[in-house]
Design a protein around this motif. Structure first.
Motif, PDB file in Angstrom:
ATOM      1  N   ALA A  83      20.991  75.041  66.189  1.00  0.00           N
ATOM      2  CA  ALA A  83      21.458  75.862  65.071  1.00  0.00           C
ATOM      3  C   ALA A  83      20.382  76.032  64.000  1.00  0.00           C
ATOM      4  CB  ALA A  83      22.702  75.236  64.453  1.00  0.00           C
ATOM      5  N   ILE A  84      19.206  75.457  64.219  1.00  0.00           N
ATOM      6  CA  ILE A  84      18.127  75.569  63.236  1.00  0.00           C
ATOM      7  C   ILE A  84      17.705  77.028  63.094  1.00  0.00           C
ATOM      8  CG2 ILE A  84      15.691  75.022  62.815  1.00  0.00           C
ATOM      9  CD1 ILE A  84      16.184  72.308  64.073  1.00  0.00           C
ATOM     10  N   SER A  85      17.679  77.521  61.851  1.00  0.00           N
ATOM     11  CA  SER A  85      17.308  78.920  61.625  1.00  0.00           C
ATOM     12  C   SER A  85      16.565  79.138  60.316  1.00  0.00           C
ATOM     13  CB  SER A  85      18.560  79.809  61.652  1.00  0.00           C
ATOM     14  OG  SER A  85      19.462  79.432  60.607  1.00  0.00           O
ATOM     15  N   THR A  86      16.477  78.105  59.463  1.00  0.00           N
ATOM     16  CA  THR A  86      15.820  78.261  58.161  1.00  0.00           C
ATOM     17  C   THR A  86      14.894  77.080  57.883  1.00  0.00           C
ATOM     18  OG1 THR A  86      17.512  77.069  56.899  1.00  0.00           O
ATOM     19  CG2 THR A  86      17.879  79.433  57.273  1.00  0.00           C
ATOM     20  N   MET A  87      14.076  77.222  56.832  1.00  0.00           N
ATOM     21  CA  MET A  87      13.202  76.137  56.391  1.00  0.00           C
ATOM     22  C   MET A  87      14.023  74.928  55.967  1.00  0.00           C
ATOM     23  SD  MET A  87       9.978  77.154  56.570  1.00  0.00           S
ATOM     24  CE  MET A  87       8.948  78.615  56.493  1.00  0.00           C
ATOM     25  N   ASN A  88      15.141  75.186  55.268  1.00  0.00           N
ATOM     26  CA  ASN A  88      15.975  74.073  54.817  1.00  0.00           C
ATOM     27  C   ASN A  88      16.514  73.264  55.993  1.00  0.00           C
ATOM     28  OD1 ASN A  88      15.645  74.540  52.083  1.00  0.00           O
ATOM     29  ND2 ASN A  88      17.415  75.933  51.948  1.00  0.00           N
ATOM     30  N   ASP A  89      16.803  73.942  57.087  1.00  0.00           N
ATOM     31  CA  ASP A  89      17.268  73.224  58.277  1.00  0.00           C
ATOM     32  C   ASP A  89      16.226  72.223  58.764  1.00  0.00           C
ATOM     33  OD1 ASP A  89      19.635  74.671  58.263  1.00  0.00           O
ATOM     34  OD2 ASP A  89      18.883  76.190  59.670  1.00  0.00           O
ATOM     35  N   LEU A  90      14.958  72.568  58.605  1.00  0.00           N
ATOM     36  CA  LEU A  90      13.888  71.680  59.064  1.00  0.00           C
ATOM     37  C   LEU A  90      13.820  70.400  58.240  1.00  0.00           C
ATOM     38  CD1 LEU A  90      10.996  74.242  59.753  1.00  0.00           C
ATOM     39  CD2 LEU A  90      12.576  73.203  61.402  1.00  0.00           C
ATOM     40  N   ASP A 117       3.415  68.294  56.743  1.00  0.00           N
ATOM     41  CA  ASP A 117       3.122  67.291  55.727  1.00  0.00           C
ATOM     42  C   ASP A 117       3.057  67.898  54.328  1.00  0.00           C
ATOM     43  OD1 ASP A 117       3.029  65.220  57.549  1.00  0.00           O
ATOM     44  OD2 ASP A 117       0.853  65.318  57.810  1.00  0.00           O
ATOM     45  N   GLU A 118       2.545  69.120  54.234  1.00  0.00           N
ATOM     46  CA  GLU A 118       2.344  69.752  52.934  1.00  0.00           C
ATOM     47  C   GLU A 118       3.576  70.466  52.405  1.00  0.00           C
ATOM     48  OE1 GLU A 118      -0.438  69.917  50.890  1.00  0.00           O
ATOM     49  OE2 GLU A 118      -1.267  68.330  52.170  1.00  0.00           O
ATOM     50  N   ASN A 119       4.478  70.896  53.289  1.00  0.00           N
ATOM     51  CA  ASN A 119       5.537  71.805  52.858  1.00  0.00           C
ATOM     52  C   ASN A 119       6.957  71.322  53.115  1.00  0.00           C
ATOM     53  OD1 ASN A 119       3.991  74.511  52.121  1.00  0.00           O
ATOM     54  ND2 ASN A 119       3.045  73.713  53.989  1.00  0.00           N
ATOM     55  N   LEU A 120       7.150  70.286  53.903  1.00  0.00           N
ATOM     56  CA  LEU A 120       8.501  69.849  54.253  1.00  0.00           C
ATOM     57  C   LEU A 120       8.717  68.379  53.953  1.00  0.00           C
ATOM     58  CD1 LEU A 120       8.969  71.610  57.744  1.00  0.00           C
ATOM     59  CD2 LEU A 120       9.783  72.411  55.504  1.00  0.00           C
ATOM     60  N   ASN A 121       9.980  68.016  53.923  1.00  0.00           N
ATOM     61  CA  ASN A 121      10.359  66.608  53.792  1.00  0.00           C
ATOM     62  C   ASN A 121      11.426  66.306  54.849  1.00  0.00           C
ATOM     63  OD1 ASN A 121      10.568  63.997  52.790  1.00  0.00           O
ATOM     64  ND2 ASN A 121      12.150  64.564  51.284  1.00  0.00           N
ATOM     65  N   PRO A 122      11.011  66.295  56.126  1.00  0.00           N
ATOM     66  CA  PRO A 122      11.989  66.171  57.209  1.00  0.00           C
ATOM     67  C   PRO A 122      12.555  64.755  57.313  1.00  0.00           C
ATOM     68  CG  PRO A 122       9.787  66.096  58.088  1.00  0.00           C
ATOM     69  CD  PRO A 122       9.626  66.379  56.632  1.00  0.00           C
ATOM     70  N   GLN A 123      13.581  64.662  58.112  1.00  0.00           N
ATOM     71  CA  GLN A 123      14.186  63.353  58.362  1.00  0.00           C
ATOM     72  C   GLN A 123      13.172  62.438  59.054  1.00  0.00           C
ATOM     73  OE1 GLN A 123      18.396  63.238  59.503  1.00  0.00           O
ATOM     74  NE2 GLN A 123      17.777  62.078  61.336  1.00  0.00           N
ATOM     75  N   SER A 124      12.390  62.999  59.957  1.00  0.00           N
ATOM     76  CA  SER A 124      11.272  62.280  60.568  1.00  0.00           C
ATOM     77  C   SER A 124      10.240  63.285  61.043  1.00  0.00           C
ATOM     78  CB  SER A 124      11.744  61.405  61.741  1.00  0.00           C
ATOM     79  OG  SER A 124      12.141  62.209  62.846  1.00  0.00           O
ATOM     80  N   HIS A 125       9.001  62.797  61.131  1.00  0.00           N
ATOM     81  CA  HIS A 125       7.905  63.671  61.594  1.00  0.00           C
ATOM     82  C   HIS A 125       7.008  62.842  62.503  1.00  0.00           C
ATOM     83  CE1 HIS A 125       3.910  65.915  60.588  1.00  0.00           C
ATOM     84  NE2 HIS A 125       4.374  66.239  61.794  1.00  0.00           N
ATOM     85  N   THR A 126       6.890  63.264  63.763  1.00  0.00           N
ATOM     86  CA  THR A 126       6.113  62.522  64.758  1.00  0.00           C
ATOM     87  C   THR A 126       4.990  63.385  65.311  1.00  0.00           C
ATOM     88  OG1 THR A 126       8.123  61.339  65.418  1.00  0.00           O
ATOM     89  CG2 THR A 126       6.218  61.215  66.906  1.00  0.00           C
ATOM     90  N   PRO A 127       3.739  63.125  64.918  1.00  0.00           N
ATOM     91  CA  PRO A 127       2.615  63.837  65.543  1.00  0.00           C
ATOM     92  C   PRO A 127       2.305  63.218  66.910  1.00  0.00           C
ATOM     93  CG  PRO A 127       2.069  63.039  63.324  1.00  0.00           C
ATOM     94  CD  PRO A 127       3.292  62.300  63.781  1.00  0.00           C
ATOM     95  N   LEU A 128       2.158  64.055  67.923  1.00  0.00           N
ATOM     96  CA  LEU A 128       1.803  63.599  69.266  1.00  0.00           C
ATOM     97  C   LEU A 128       0.520  64.297  69.717  1.00  0.00           C
ATOM     98  CD1 LEU A 128       5.243  63.666  71.162  1.00  0.00           C
ATOM     99  CD2 LEU A 128       4.103  61.684  70.149  1.00  0.00           C
ATOM    100  N   SER A 129      -0.273  63.609  70.519  1.00  0.00           N
ATOM    101  CA  SER A 129      -1.493  64.198  71.049  1.00  0.00           C
ATOM    102  C   SER A 129      -1.265  64.848  72.404  1.00  0.00           C
ATOM    103  CB  SER A 129      -2.589  63.125  71.193  1.00  0.00           C
ATOM    104  OG  SER A 129      -2.155  62.086  72.057  1.00  0.00           O
ATOM    105  N   ASP A 130      -0.027  64.857  72.868  1.00  0.00           N
ATOM    106  CA  ASP A 130       0.318  65.386  74.188  1.00  0.00           C
ATOM    107  C   ASP A 130       1.344  66.510  74.017  1.00  0.00           C
ATOM    108  OD1 ASP A 130       1.337  65.863  76.755  1.00  0.00           O
ATOM    109  OD2 ASP A 130       1.064  63.783  77.377  1.00  0.00           O
ATOM    110  N   VAL A 131       0.911  67.767  74.234  1.00  0.00           N
ATOM    111  CA  VAL A 131       1.806  68.912  74.037  1.00  0.00           C
ATOM    112  C   VAL A 131       2.998  68.874  74.992  1.00  0.00           C
ATOM    113  CG1 VAL A 131       1.983  71.427  74.184  1.00  0.00           C
ATOM    114  CG2 VAL A 131       0.052  70.385  73.005  1.00  0.00           C
ATOM    115  N   PRO A 132       2.807  68.660  76.297  1.00  0.00           N
ATOM    116  CA  PRO A 132       3.965  68.605  77.193  1.00  0.00           C
ATOM    117  C   PRO A 132       4.976  67.533  76.794  1.00  0.00           C
ATOM    118  CG  PRO A 132       1.968  68.855  78.469  1.00  0.00           C
ATOM    119  CD  PRO A 132       1.541  68.601  77.063  1.00  0.00           C
TER     120      PRO A 132
END
Length: 405
Positions: free
Chosen positions: A284-291, A309-324
């Motif tokens: 159901a994500i459709s807006t910036m606020n949803d993020l 990092d610069e624009n959001l304050n998400p519940q969690s943020h996980t950077p991964l080095s593996d796209v798949p």
């Protein structure tokens, strides 16, 4: 030093400087070799070209020459160092002459020999060129007076030139550009991170690299007249690898930023990208606020990570080095959304083997460039010229249409 004045042969000598400890029985710092010798070109590619003669040079005249040596020891892996200048210190350009070295590496049969161009770079009022040991420069001793090497010079300007040739067992202390090193080597070492479709990926059938960046780099390499040595690695290490000289450059959907430009340099942009929000089909994500109330995943070191990092304050943020892994994490419900470059998101959203869609696009309008070392203006100019040609002749548009359609 061998000194040739165009239009005459001067009975001078070539000096081989033993500037490093060497296993040969060289007893003095230098060894004097035989005089400069006009070369009978009949055994060399192109036939019996005129040798150095007593006439003034004319435009596009070609001359063959060689040096004879008389050694009491063999030297393997020497550097042949060439300087070209105009009499009187006149201004010289790399377009004034073309210098070739005869390449005997294929076989002992003259029919297999070829002339290999020696890149020359301007340094003040002289042109400098170096043939490093990879050119198979070996001074052998078989008890006779042996040929040091065969050269060919083509004059494109009417002037009196002086050519100096020395052979050393250590690298010359002269400024050699990375572009010259690449052209002498005959290949450019390029780093990239895979998979990151459609920019770089591995073809499942051929096991070869493919994608937008791969084809762009192949075009650039062709313009430089070199082949590519691909060096796959993780994304973040690409920057240090370029800076330290482990690789010559990197192409991997790399965003041009002021921070990255401090330690390295970039080519002119070849693509402008935005970020997309990749989610499950039932999301159901459709807006910036949803993020801001979601568990997000990004590609480590990417614009997407920086933007979150610069624009959001998400519940969690996980950077991964593996796209798949990031894509499967969204597919399996580990993460709510993957913030990634739009072409990458579209690639997975259009793949029927996934249940994913692009919720919306974040317009960052960032530019991609080829990452190159700082202070290598010749390499940057050559790559920029290739990219400009690619844009002008329509090749870049063809590549993008083929992979993004």
């Amino acid at each position: 030093m061998v000194v040739l004045v165009a239009g005459s042969v001067i009975a001078s000598v070539i000096v081989v400087s033993n500037t490093v400890n060497h296993t040969s029985h060289v007893r003095s710092p230098t060894m004097t070799l035989g005089a400069i010798s006009p070369l009978n070109g009949s055994a060399y590619p192109g036939g019996d070209l005129p040798d150095l003669v007593g006439n003034d040079p004319v435009v596009n005249n070609m001359y063959d020459f060689s040096c004879l040596m008389d050694l009491n020891a063999g030297l393997e892996g020497v550097y042949l160092n060439i300087t070209v200048s105009k009499i009187g210190g006149q201004t010289i350009s790399s377009e004034d002459v073309t210098l070739y070295l005869c390449d005997y590496s294929a076989s002992n049969d003259p029919l297999d020999w070829s002339w290999r161009s020696v890149p020359l770079v301007v340094n003040g009022s002289i042109l400098l060129g170096v043939c490093d040991p990879s050119w198979d420069n070996t001074l052998s001793n078989d008890g006779e007076c042996n040929l040091l090497n065969a050269f060919r010079i083509v004059y494109h300007d009417i002037a009196d030139f002086t050519i100096s040739v020395t052979a050393t067992t250590a690298p010359p202390v002269i400024p050699i550009s990375l572009l010259q090193v690449i052209q002498q080597r005959g290949s450019i070492i390029v780093g990239t991170q895979v998979p990151y479709p459609p920019f770089e990926n591995i073809n499942a059938t051929t096991d070869e690299l493919e994608g937008i960046d791969i084809e762009i780099m192949e075009y650039v390499a062709a313009k430089l007249n070199v082949t590519i040595q691909w060096t796959p690695m993780a994304f973040d290490p690409l920057f240090a690898a370029v800076q330290t000289g482990q690789i010559d450059c990197a192409i991997s959907a790399i965003t041009i930023t002021a921070e990255r430009d401090l330690m390295n340099d970039f080519s002119m942009p070849y693509y402008v990208a935005n970020q997309a929000v990749l989610v499950r089909d039932d999301s159901a994500i459709s807006t910036m606020n949803d993020l801001n109330s979601s568990d997000l995943v990004t590609y480590m070191g990417s614009t997407g990570q920086w933007w979150v990092d610069e624009n959001l304050n998400p519940q969690s943020h996980t950077p991964l080095s593996d796209v798949p892994a990031a894509v499967l994490g969204v597919e399996n419900g580990v993460y709510d959304a993957f913030i990634v470059d739009t072409p990458v998101a579209n690639k997975y959203a259009n793949d029927s083997s996934y249940n994913l869609k692009v919720a919306f696009v974040i317009y960052t309008l960032v530019s991609y460039g080829i990452l190159i070392p700082e202070d290598e203006p010749e390499l940057k100019a050559a790559i920029d010229s290739a990219i400009a040609d690619m844009i002008m002749d329509g090749t870049l548009d063809e590549i993008l249409l083929r992979w993004l359609a």
